[in-house]
Design an enzyme around this catalytic site. Structure first.
Site, PDB file in Angstrom:
ATOM      1  CB  SER A  19      -0.802  -0.034   1.086  1.00 21.95           C
ATOM      2  OG  SER A  19      -1.399   1.081   1.193  1.00 21.95           O
ATOM      3  CB  THR A  66      -6.403  -1.845   0.288  1.00 25.74           C
ATOM      4  OG1 THR A  66      -5.982  -2.051  -0.972  1.00 25.74           O
ATOM      5  CG2 THR A  66      -5.309  -2.435   1.281  1.00 25.74           C
ATOM      6  CE  LYS A  70     -10.498  -1.291  -2.339  1.00 24.22           C
ATOM      7  NZ  LYS A  70     -10.003  -0.692  -3.403  1.00 24.22           N
ATOM      8  CG  ASN A  91     -12.120   3.722  -0.809  1.00 27.21           C
ATOM      9  OD1 ASN A  91     -13.083   4.287  -0.393  1.00 27.21           O
ATOM     10  ND2 ASN A  91     -11.657   4.051  -1.826  1.00 27.21           N
ATOM     11  CG  ASP A 106     -11.774   3.469  -5.758  1.00 22.21           C
ATOM     12  OD1 ASP A 106     -10.802   4.175  -5.379  1.00 22.21           O
ATOM     13  OD2 ASP A 106     -11.822   2.357  -5.698  1.00 22.21           O
ATOM     14  N   GLY A 132     -14.180  -3.905 -18.238  1.00 20.40           N
ATOM     15  CA  GLY A 132     -14.129  -4.683 -17.149  1.00 20.40           C
ATOM     16  C   GLY A 132     -15.384  -4.394 -16.302  1.00 20.40           C
ATOM     17  CB  ALA A 133     -18.212  -6.292 -15.309  1.00 26.32           C
ATOM     18  NE  ARG A 157     -11.526 -13.086 -17.941  1.00 22.81           N
ATOM     19  CZ  ARG A 157     -10.597 -13.241 -17.045  1.00 22.81           C
ATOM     20  NH1 ARG A 157      -9.462 -13.552 -17.676  1.00 22.81           N
ATOM     21  NH2 ARG A 157     -10.683 -13.064 -15.680  1.00 22.81           N
TER      22      ARG A 157
HETATM   23  N1  NAP Z   1      -6.099   3.959  -9.882  1.00 22.80           N
HETATM   24  C1  NAP Z   1      -6.758   3.755  -8.548  1.00 22.80           C
HETATM   25  O1  NAP Z   1      -7.172   4.520  -7.470  1.00 22.80           O
HETATM   26  C2  NAP Z   1      -7.722   2.413  -8.634  1.00 22.80           C
HETATM   27  C3  NAP Z   1      -8.629   2.379  -7.688  1.00 22.80           C
HETATM   28  C4  NAP Z   1      -9.245   0.832  -7.824  1.00 22.80           C
HETATM   29  C5  NAP Z   1      -8.708  -0.085  -8.669  1.00 22.80           C
HETATM   30  N2  NAP Z   1      -7.710   0.280  -9.595  1.00 22.80           N
HETATM   31  C6  NAP Z   1      -7.083  -0.878 -10.510  1.00 22.80           C
HETATM   32  O2  NAP Z   1      -8.237  -1.245 -11.243  1.00 22.80           O
HETATM   33  C7  NAP Z   1      -7.991  -2.509 -11.705  1.00 22.80           C
HETATM   34  C8  NAP Z   1      -9.238  -3.474 -11.208  1.00 22.80           C
HETATM   35  O3  NAP Z   1      -9.478  -3.280 -10.123  1.00 22.80           O
HETATM   36  P1  NAP Z   1     -10.881  -4.001  -9.373  1.00 22.80           P
HETATM   37  O4  NAP Z   1     -10.973  -3.999  -7.923  1.00 22.80           O
HETATM   38  O5  NAP Z   1     -12.173  -3.550 -10.395  1.00 22.80           O
HETATM   39  O6  NAP Z   1     -10.552  -5.683  -9.748  1.00 22.80           O
HETATM   40  P2  NAP Z   1     -11.648  -6.777  -9.891  1.00 22.80           P
HETATM   41  O7  NAP Z   1     -12.909  -6.517  -8.947  1.00 22.80           O
HETATM   42  O8  NAP Z   1     -10.873  -7.971  -9.662  1.00 22.80           O
HETATM   43  O9  NAP Z   1     -11.991  -6.942 -11.277  1.00 22.80           O
HETATM   44  C9  NAP Z   1     -11.077  -7.213 -12.464  1.00 22.80           C
HETATM   45  C10 NAP Z   1     -11.797  -7.120 -13.807  1.00 22.80           C
HETATM   46  O10 NAP Z   1     -10.591  -7.446 -14.650  1.00 22.80           O
HETATM   47  C11 NAP Z   1     -10.936  -8.457 -15.783  1.00 22.80           C
HETATM   48  N3  NAP Z   1     -10.018  -9.100 -16.110  1.00 22.80           N
HETATM   49  C12 NAP Z   1      -8.997  -9.594 -15.501  1.00 22.80           C
HETATM   50  N4  NAP Z   1      -8.121 -10.319 -16.228  1.00 22.80           N
HETATM   51  C13 NAP Z   1      -8.599 -10.314 -17.370  1.00 22.80           C
HETATM   52  C14 NAP Z   1      -8.165 -10.808 -18.871  1.00 22.80           C
HETATM   53  N5  NAP Z   1      -7.167 -11.738 -18.972  1.00 22.80           N
HETATM   54  N6  NAP Z   1      -8.802 -10.538 -19.849  1.00 22.80           N
HETATM   55  C15 NAP Z   1      -9.905  -9.511 -19.785  1.00 22.80           C
HETATM   56  N7  NAP Z   1     -10.500  -9.296 -18.742  1.00 22.80           N
HETATM   57  C16 NAP Z   1      -9.555  -9.467 -17.429  1.00 22.80           C
HETATM   58  C17 NAP Z   1     -12.065  -9.248 -14.974  1.00 22.80           C
HETATM   59  O11 NAP Z   1     -12.945  -9.823 -16.151  1.00 22.80           O
HETATM   60  P3  NAP Z   1     -13.729 -10.935 -15.328  1.00 22.80           P
HETATM   61  O12 NAP Z   1     -15.035 -10.503 -14.642  1.00 22.80           O
HETATM   62  O13 NAP Z   1     -14.005 -11.700 -16.497  1.00 22.80           O
HETATM   63  O14 NAP Z   1     -13.037 -11.759 -14.532  1.00 22.80           O
HETATM   64  C18 NAP Z   1     -12.870  -7.766 -14.145  1.00 22.80           C
HETATM   65  O15 NAP Z   1     -13.768  -7.304 -14.964  1.00 22.80           O
HETATM   66  C19 NAP Z   1      -6.866  -3.265 -10.752  1.00 22.80           C
HETATM   67  O16 NAP Z   1      -5.795  -3.027 -11.463  1.00 22.80           O
HETATM   68  C20 NAP Z   1      -6.470  -2.166  -9.548  1.00 22.80           C
HETATM   69  O17 NAP Z   1      -5.475  -1.868  -9.194  1.00 22.80           O
HETATM   70  C21 NAP Z   1      -7.012   1.463  -9.382  1.00 22.80           C
END
Ligand code: NAP
Length: 281
Positions: A19, A66, A70, A91, A106, A132-133, A157
């Site tokens: 973190s 984190t 969450k 968060n 977020d 993404g979802a 996906r």
């Molecule tokens: N900048 C910031 O402040 C901030 C804040 C929050 C999150 N983030 C970043 O955002 C990203 C997502 O976070 P999250 O919490 O939403 O994660 P999450 O809930 O685990 O969702 C992951 C997403 O990525 C997709 N995915 C994973 N591998 C894939 C692949 N090989 N091909 C296609 N789609 C794929 C998943 O699809 P499926 O549903 O098909 O598995 C899902 O839609 C992370 O990298 C995180 O570090 C950044």
């Protein structure tokens, strides 16, 4: 002479070593000369409820949460803000008249960073594509709807997850197969990557930016590396890009303001500090 008590906040997660929140909040505490501390607390899944229920007794005015806690934090909190309810995850937590309250910042972080980095994005009509979802996609979709967008297209996906998200938000949000993303990229006003593709340089949503309109903005939530292949590719095609680090910094603002009583600025200096840490990791 009376000594003022130290105001303490923390971030909980498992693992927690990665973190960067202590670096961000520590920078602000020092900049504003606040008598406060912000620490990392490694809390396992089976300890989350007990830890949050005893925040006050442990000497904390609030905390960030984190991965992977969450959703648990959202469930434990008594008061939930609109964004936390929309996302179903929290968060940022604090105590309000002794009751545990939560927010999901977020949405605020993404929308504020988008407006700061690409202020013209809202001037253009046209569909917004969200790749993404997952949890962060919900935060982004909620923010886009709040900003008045009425054609938000979610590509995932696992199509059923995109469909669930579209059902939850209702009018203005539609679900699409992952394979359809490039057929729709030519119309988009904004394309947001909320997938984990690109994290640590692994994977790429593979958008064909050659077909995109010249005013289309590309935003990535991934911030390690600072410039993902997605952003580099969009930039190479002349599009304006919005990186994930700005969102990380902005999402920290509401928590700091609640706990320490000062609304902090996201400065270039802070950006450089965290960017150096990411580049050196
Ligand atoms: N900048 C910031 O402040 C901030 C804040 C929050 C999150 N983030 C970043 O955002 C990203 C997502 O976070 P999250 O919490 O939403 O994660 P999450 O809930 O685990 O969702 C992951 C997403 O990525 C997709 N995915 C994973 N591998 C894939 C692949 N090989 N091909 C296609 N789609 C794929 C998943 O699809 P499926 O549903 O098909 O598995 C899902 O839609 C992370 O990298 C995180 O570090 C950044």
């Amino acid at each position: 002479m009376t000594e003022t008590a130290i105001t303490r906040a923390c971030v909980i997660g498992w693992p927690i070593t990665q973190s960067r929140s202590p670096l961000i909040h520590g920078y602000w505490l020092k900049s504003y000369g606040i008598n406060g501390r912000y620490t990392k607390e490694a809390i396992a899944a089976d300890e989350v409820e007990a830890f949050l229920s005893m925040l006050d007794a442990r000497g904390f005015v609030g905390c960030n949460v984190t991965v992977p806690h969450k959703i648990a934090a959202y469930q434990v909190a008594f008061l939930k803000d609109a964004s936390a309810t929309a996302v179903g995850a929290a968060n940022t937590l604090w105590l309000e008249n002794g009751q545990l309250a939560c927010a999901n910042t977020d949405t605020y972080g993404f929308m504020t960073n988008l407006a700061a980095t690409a202020p013209a994005w809202s001037a253009y009509d046209g569909p917004v594509m969200v790749l993404g979802a997952g949890g962060s996609a919900r935060a982004v979709v909620y923010g886009l709807l709040q900003a008045g967008r009425r054609d938000v297209r979610v590509y995932n996906r696992s199509l059923d997850r995109a469909e669930g998200l579209a059902r939850q938000f209702g009018a203005g949000v539609s679900a699409h197969a992952w394979a359809a993303r490039n057929a729709h990229a030519r119309d988009a006003a904004l394309i947001v990557n909320t997938t984990t593709l690109g994290m640590n340089g692994i994977g790429d949503p593979a958008i064909d930016f050659a077909v995109a309109r010249s005013h289309c903005v590309a935003a990535d939530l991934v911030y390690v590396p600072l410039e993902t292949a997605f952003l580099r590719d969009a930039k190479d095609h002349g599009l304006q890009v919005v990186g994930g680090l700005g969102m990380l910094l902005h999402q920290a603002v509401p928590g700091f303001a609640r706990w320490f009583g000062v609304t902090p600025d996201v400065t270039d200096d802070l950006y450089r500090l965290i960017a150096r840490d990411i580049e050196g990791a």
